[in-house]
Design an enzyme around this catalytic site. Sequence first.
Site, PDB file in Angstrom:
ATOM      1  N   SER A  43       0.807  -1.212   0.000  1.00 22.83           N
ATOM      2  CA  SER A  43       0.000   0.000   0.000  1.00 22.83           C
ATOM      3  C   SER A  43       0.847   1.272   0.000  1.00 22.83           C
ATOM      4  O   SER A  43       0.370   2.339  -0.415  1.00 22.83           O
ATOM      5  CB  SER A  43      -0.942   0.008   1.213  1.00 22.83           C
ATOM      6  OG  SER A  43      -0.215  -0.157   2.416  1.00 22.83           O
ATOM      7  N   HIS A 102       0.777   5.240   6.505  1.00 25.90           N
ATOM      8  CA  HIS A 102       0.653   5.887   5.192  1.00 25.90           C
ATOM      9  C   HIS A 102       0.791   7.389   5.336  1.00 25.90           C
ATOM     10  O   HIS A 102       0.893   7.920   6.436  1.00 25.90           O
ATOM     11  CB  HIS A 102      -0.692   5.514   4.557  1.00 25.90           C
ATOM     12  CG  HIS A 102      -0.881   4.043   4.416  1.00 25.90           C
ATOM     13  ND1 HIS A 102      -1.566   3.278   5.359  1.00 25.90           N
ATOM     14  CD2 HIS A 102      -0.461   3.173   3.465  1.00 25.90           C
ATOM     15  CE1 HIS A 102      -1.561   2.007   4.981  1.00 25.90           C
ATOM     16  NE2 HIS A 102      -0.893   1.907   3.843  1.00 25.90           N
ATOM     17  N   ASP A 141      -3.986   6.098  11.595  1.00 27.81           N
ATOM     18  CA  ASP A 141      -3.087   5.574  10.556  1.00 27.81           C
ATOM     19  C   ASP A 141      -1.793   6.378  10.636  1.00 27.81           C
ATOM     20  O   ASP A 141      -1.732   7.539  10.241  1.00 27.81           O
ATOM     21  CB  ASP A 141      -3.720   5.726   9.168  1.00 27.81           C
ATOM     22  CG  ASP A 141      -2.809   5.199   8.053  1.00 27.81           C
ATOM     23  OD1 ASP A 141      -1.676   4.765   8.351  1.00 27.81           O
ATOM     24  OD2 ASP A 141      -3.224   5.246   6.879  1.00 27.81           O
TER      25      ASP A 141
END
Length: 465
Positions: free
Chosen positions: A181, A445, A442
Site C-alpha cells: 500500500s 501511510h 493511521d
Amino acid sequence: MVTNFLQKYHLQNHQLALPKKQFVTYALYALIAVAFLHYLLFYPAPASEKPVVVAQVQEEEAAAVVSARVDVDAHQQLLAPPPPRQGDEVLRNQQPKAEEVAPPPCDYSDGEWVPDARPPLYNGTSCGTIKDGQNCMAHGRPDTGYLYWRWRPRGCELPAFSPDAFLRWLRNRHLAFVGDSLARNQAESLLCLLSSRSPAELAYRDGEESRFRRFVFREHNATVSVLWSPFLVKAAEKDERAGVRHNNVFLDAADERWMSQLGAVDAAVLSVGHWFLLPGVYHDGGRGVVGCHDCADLNRTETGFFGAFREAVHRTLAEVAKRHGAGDGADGRRRVVAVTTFSPAHFEGDWDKAGACPKKRPYRSRERELGYTEAEMRRTVVEAVRAAADAAGAGESGLRFAALDVTALANLRPDGHPGPYMRSDPFAGGGGGGAGGRVQNDCVHWCMPGPVDTFNEILLQYILR
C-alpha cells in the site's frame, strides 16, 4: 666661461691667432658642450618634462606584450590536437561539451526538513486519484502546517517537482509501481502531481480495492500502473475472516501477477516492507518451511523476518534482471528499476490499541534516530540494489538499478500521516469524545499532499540522471 674667453682674446680685422696651448683648451671646452647637448637629446627626462619620450617607451612595451601573446597562442596551437577530418565529424559531435558535464550525484538520503511557503501542486479536491484513507484535507484535518516543508539534503539541492519535466520523460513510456500500500501511496502521489498539468484517465482496474490499475495521459501517450504485490514474490495472503492469520510466502517463486507484465514496462518502482512485520510462514521450494515470524501458535521456532525480507528482495531483482535485462525500453534506453527503501511508522503506543501520531511538525535533524528494524530494512534494500547494479554493469544488461533512499527523510515526519483523519470527521457523533478519544489512527501511510510527494521529487532526479 666661454664668453670671458672670447672677450679676452678679441680679434681685430676678423682675424684670430691662438697659441697652440690655448687652442687645445678651447677644443676641450667645446667637447664638453657637445656632450651635454647629446645627453639632453638622447636620455629620457621625467614624465612632466618629456611626455613624448615616455609615450614612445609605452608604445614599445605594448608592442612587446602583443608579440608575447602571439607567441603563446602559437605555442598553444602547436599543443592542440589537429582538427577532425570530415569523416570524424560524427564522433566529434558525440563528445560532451565542458558545460554539459553532469555534476556528481546528490545524496538525498541525509538532510533536514526546512520551512517552505510554496503551496502544494494539488489538494484534497483537485486530484481524484487519492485513496480515501489518505485524503486528510477532505476528511477535515484542521492543521495545515504539515504541507509547508521541503527536504534539504546536505551539500546539494533537491529541485522542486516539475510535472512538465516528468511528463516529457514519461512520453511514450510505461511506469509501474509494484508492491504494497505504500507503493500505491507513492503512485497516487505521482498521479496527482502530474495531473496538475495533464489529466490522468483510468484505463483499467481489477482486484479488491482496485489493487491493479492503469492510468494513461493521452496527451503524452504515457502510462502509469499500480500493481499489488506486498512481498514481491509469490504469497498466499492471510485472511483472518477465514481463520488464516499468517501470510504464506514462497521465496523461490516469482509473483507472476506483476512479473509477467514487466516486459512492457520501461521503468518500475518497487516498494515493500511492512507486510513482513505481520505474522508469516516462509517456504523455499523443496526445503519446505525455512522460517516463520510471530508463529508461536503454529508450534514453530521463531526465526524473524529479516532473512525472508532479504531473500525476497535479492531474488526479485535477480529475476527481473534475468527476464528483462536483455532488451532496452521503448526509446532504446536502458530500463529503470528503482526500489524505495523502508518508510518508518510513527505510532505512539500500539497501532491496534489507539496508538496515535499527534505531532504537528517534523523532527529536527538527529532528533529521532532510526530504530534497529528500520535501519536493517533500509540496509537490506541498499545492498540488494548495489549488488544488482554491479551485476548489470558487468554484463550486457539493459537495466539500470537505483535505491530510492527515503528512510531518513520519512523518519523525521511524524506529522505527515493521516492519524485519525483516515476517515471523515473521526470525532463526530460523540463516539470518540474529542481529540483524546480512542480512535483508530493511521501512522503508516502519508497524507496527500504531504511528505510522500518528496519521494517523487527524488524519483524524478534519478530517472532524469
